[in-house]
Motif scaffolding. Structure first.
Motif, PDB file in Angstrom:
ATOM      1  N   UNK A 300      19.776 -15.046  -4.077  1.00 44.23           N
ATOM      2  CA  UNK A 300      19.268 -13.856  -3.397  1.00 44.23           C
ATOM      3  C   UNK A 300      18.962 -12.682  -4.339  1.00 44.23           C
ATOM      4  N   UNK A 301      19.878 -12.402  -5.269  1.00 45.63           N
ATOM      5  CA  UNK A 301      19.647 -11.221  -6.125  1.00 45.63           C
ATOM      6  C   UNK A 301      18.437 -11.420  -7.041  1.00 45.63           C
ATOM      7  N   UNK A 302      18.182 -12.650  -7.409  1.00 42.48           N
ATOM      8  CA  UNK A 302      16.995 -12.897  -8.239  1.00 42.48           C
ATOM      9  C   UNK A 302      15.726 -12.760  -7.410  1.00 42.48           C
ATOM     10  N   UNK A 303      15.820 -13.131  -6.144  1.00 45.41           N
ATOM     11  CA  UNK A 303      14.660 -12.909  -5.259  1.00 45.41           C
ATOM     12  C   UNK A 303      14.390 -11.419  -5.124  1.00 45.41           C
ATOM     13  N   UNK A 304      15.473 -10.641  -5.031  1.00 45.15           N
ATOM     14  CA  UNK A 304      15.296  -9.180  -4.925  1.00 45.15           C
ATOM     15  C   UNK A 304      14.670  -8.610  -6.185  1.00 45.15           C
ATOM     16  N   UNK A 305      15.114  -9.142  -7.324  1.00 46.31           N
ATOM     17  CA  UNK A 305      14.529  -8.673  -8.582  1.00 46.31           C
ATOM     18  C   UNK A 305      13.029  -8.980  -8.607  1.00 46.31           C
ATOM     19  N   UNK A 306      12.670 -10.149  -8.119  1.00 48.53           N
ATOM     20  CA  UNK A 306      11.252 -10.507  -8.062  1.00 48.53           C
ATOM     21  C   UNK A 306      10.484  -9.584  -7.131  1.00 48.53           C
ATOM     22  N   UNK A 319       5.717  -2.469 -16.500  1.00 50.25           N
ATOM     23  CA  UNK A 319       7.093  -2.662 -16.044  1.00 50.25           C
ATOM     24  C   UNK A 319       8.065  -2.734 -17.221  1.00 50.25           C
ATOM     25  N   UNK A 320       8.852  -1.677 -17.386  1.00 48.78           N
ATOM     26  CA  UNK A 320       9.906  -1.703 -18.407  1.00 48.78           C
ATOM     27  C   UNK A 320      11.211  -2.073 -17.712  1.00 48.78           C
ATOM     28  N   UNK A 321      12.225  -2.486 -18.491  1.00 49.26           N
ATOM     29  CA  UNK A 321      13.467  -2.897 -17.842  1.00 49.26           C
ATOM     30  C   UNK A 321      14.124  -1.725 -17.092  1.00 49.26           C
ATOM     31  N   UNK A 322      13.996  -0.515 -17.656  1.00 49.08           N
ATOM     32  CA  UNK A 322      14.590   0.651 -16.985  1.00 49.08           C
ATOM     33  C   UNK A 322      13.967   0.900 -15.624  1.00 49.08           C
ATOM     34  N   UNK A 323      12.625   0.934 -15.605  1.00 53.72           N
ATOM     35  CA  UNK A 323      11.907   1.152 -14.337  1.00 53.72           C
ATOM     36  C   UNK A 323      12.253   0.053 -13.342  1.00 53.72           C
ATOM     37  N   UNK A 324      12.318  -1.166 -13.860  1.00 55.46           N
ATOM     38  CA  UNK A 324      12.592  -2.300 -12.994  1.00 55.46           C
ATOM     39  C   UNK A 324      13.968  -2.173 -12.352  1.00 55.46           C
ATOM     40  N   UNK A 325      14.930  -1.721 -13.153  1.00 55.17           N
ATOM     41  CA  UNK A 325      16.274  -1.612 -12.574  1.00 55.17           C
ATOM     42  C   UNK A 325      16.302  -0.575 -11.436  1.00 55.17           C
ATOM     43  N   UNK A 326      15.610   0.546 -11.645  1.00 53.24           N
ATOM     44  CA  UNK A 326      15.573   1.568 -10.573  1.00 53.24           C
ATOM     45  C   UNK A 326      14.983   0.983  -9.288  1.00 53.24           C
ATOM     46  N   UNK A 327      13.871   0.274  -9.452  1.00 54.38           N
ATOM     47  CA  UNK A 327      13.205  -0.306  -8.285  1.00 54.38           C
ATOM     48  C   UNK A 327      14.101  -1.368  -7.633  1.00 54.38           C
ATOM     49  N   UNK A 331      15.550  -1.798  -3.804  1.00 58.81           N
ATOM     50  CA  UNK A 331      15.320  -2.985  -2.980  1.00 58.81           C
ATOM     51  C   UNK A 331      16.638  -3.563  -2.477  1.00 58.81           C
ATOM     52  N   UNK A 332      17.638  -3.625  -3.383  1.00 60.02           N
ATOM     53  CA  UNK A 332      18.847  -4.326  -2.941  1.00 60.02           C
ATOM     54  C   UNK A 332      19.931  -3.388  -2.415  1.00 60.02           C
ATOM     55  N   UNK A 333      19.626  -2.104  -2.441  1.00 56.34           N
ATOM     56  CA  UNK A 333      20.560  -1.111  -1.872  1.00 56.34           C
ATOM     57  C   UNK A 333      21.978  -1.289  -2.407  1.00 56.34           C
TER      58      UNK A 333
END
Ligand SMILES: Nc1ncnc2c1ncn2[C@@H]1O[C@H](COP(=O)(O)OP(=O)(O)OP(=O)(O)O)[C@@H](O)[C@H]1O
Ligand SMILES: [Mg+2]
Length: 388
Positions: A300-306, A319-327, A331-333
């Motif tokens: 599930x968490x990998x689906x959320x990352x996607x 997409x940088x890793x920092x921006x991705x983590x914020x997003x 998504x996963x609250x």
């Protein structure tokens, strides 16, 4: 009364001409009676294994090569040939094939070998010592009445290396009369095993290079003659499948999949010919099935990352890793995993071929950044993620 299956098979009515003569040769497990462009590698295996016919334990051998380069097929081919040559010899030669994805621990592999050699051992419950001793006894007690030499093919060995692959290699290479042929996708596979194991392995290496488009054409041509009825393939079908597979790192399995799916699509269309359009459709179908299957089986968490990567990608953002983590946190609250764990996920998704990453330098003193890109179709990803 006419039979609907016969009608479809013969293609002698409104179902259209029959495309396939016999589908089996297009199956991955089919072993053709000749492996074009692998004669050299098979000869090399045979040169090492020939010792067995003279009662000498052969050197250990490792086959390397990317996916679909014929390693499994070549080792099975060499095995059949050796078993054939060993008939009526005074020495007993056995070649046992183990796919390490099916037997994932040292215990399981050794128990399986004992069983394949006719020893009644339990699949679990004994200690490692007990099972190993039983295995070694097979060679001591000489049940065959003559010297037994065993060659063990360990296919897809990479899967064992983060478990106890070391242990299996160590035990097998330390058993008299046993020779190992390991098959790996990674040239640096030996960096992953302990040096005491590497030294007792002391193997000969054989590399399987990717196939070029012309070689893939030869492979497909042989199979097509067995699988398709005469004149159903348009002349550009095999060259197109070969060119597409050559781009996918020379993968013969992919080339065969393209040809088989193209044939199936032509059959579904009631077409009496397989055309290049069917090949292009086959490519999309394979891609589609691969991506949806991978995504559906992700945790599930990998689906959320996607999902987070998809959102940023649709906004056209770099997409940088920092921006991705914020997003991803959005998504996963509440149940988001840590920033560090995300890097493992990114690696796994990259290995699966769904994303790619590229490290770029921002200039002196500014450090490096990881740029992430989607490697599959946005729409396909979106529908798959939201219909699970
Ligand atoms: N030279 C060849 N001639 C005919 N068929 C081949 C040849 N090479 C590969 N194939 C076929 O292509 C498919 C893939 O080959 P194989 O399974 O041996 O690849 P592999 O190197 O073991 O790949 P992986 O690393 O993914 O296990 C098989 O169906 C095999 O029969
Ligand atoms: Mg293989």
């Amino acid at each position: 009364m006419s039979n609907i299956f016969d009608e479809i098979q013969k293609g002698d009515d409104s179902f259209g001409k029959s495309i396939f003569k016999d589908k089996k040769p297009l199956d991955h497990r089919f072993l053709p009676d000749k492996l074009v462009h692998r004669e050299e590698q098979i000869r090399q295996i045979a040169k090492y294994w020939i010792d067995a016919l003279n009662g000498v334990t052969p050197s250990n051998v490792t086959l390397y090569g990317k996916t679909g380069t014929g390693k499994t097929a070549a080792s099975k081919f060499a095995r059949e040939q050796l078993i054939d040559a060993a008939r009526n010899k005074r020495v007993q030669v056995k070649v046992e094939y183990i796919r390490c994805t099916d037997y994932t621990t040292e215990y399981q592999v050794i128990a399986q070998l004992c069983q394949q050699l006719g020893r009644d051992v339990p699949n679990r419950g004994w200690t490692k010592g007990e099972i190993v001793n039983t295995f070694r006894d097979i060679f001591k007690t000489n049940v065959y009445g003559s010297k037994l030499i065993l060659i063990v093919i360990l296919d897809e060995i990479d899967i064992l290396l983060d478990k106890d692959g070391d242990g299996i290699l160590y035990t097998l290479t330390r058993t008299d009369n046993v020779s190992v042929l390991s098959i790996s996708n990674y040239l640096d596979f030996k960096n992953l095993i302990k040096s005491r194991v590497t030294s007792s392995l002391n193997d000969k290496e054989i590399v399987f290079p990717p196939y070029g488009a012309d070689q893939l054409s030869d492979i497909l041509f042989e199979r097509a003659q067995l699988a398709f009825n005469d004149d159903v393939l348009d002349s550009d079908v095999i060259p197109l499948c070969s060119a597409m597979a050559a781009k996918e790192e020379g993968d013969a399995r992919y080339a065969l999949d393209l040809l088989k799916n193209a044939g199936e699509l032509a059959f579904d269309d009631d077409s009496d010919k397989v055309t290049s359009a069917h090949v292009r459709m086959a490519k999309d179908r394979i891609e589609h099935n691969k991506v949806t299957e991978i995504i559906q089986t992700l945790p599930l968490q990998q689906q959320r990352l996607l999902e987070a990567i998809l959102n940023l990608s649709k906004q056209g953002e770099e997409i940088t890793s920092g921006k991705l983590y914020d997003e991803y946190e959005m998504v996963s609250k509440k149940d988001a995993v840590t920033y560090r764990r995300i890097f493992d996920f990114i690696n796994e998704l990259e290995l699966l071929g769904i994303i790619s990453t590229n490290t770029i330098s921002r200039g002196r003193g500014k450090g490096r950044t990881n740029i992430i890109k989607l490697q599959c179709d946005e729409n396909l990803l979106e529908t798959t993620l939201f219909t699970i």
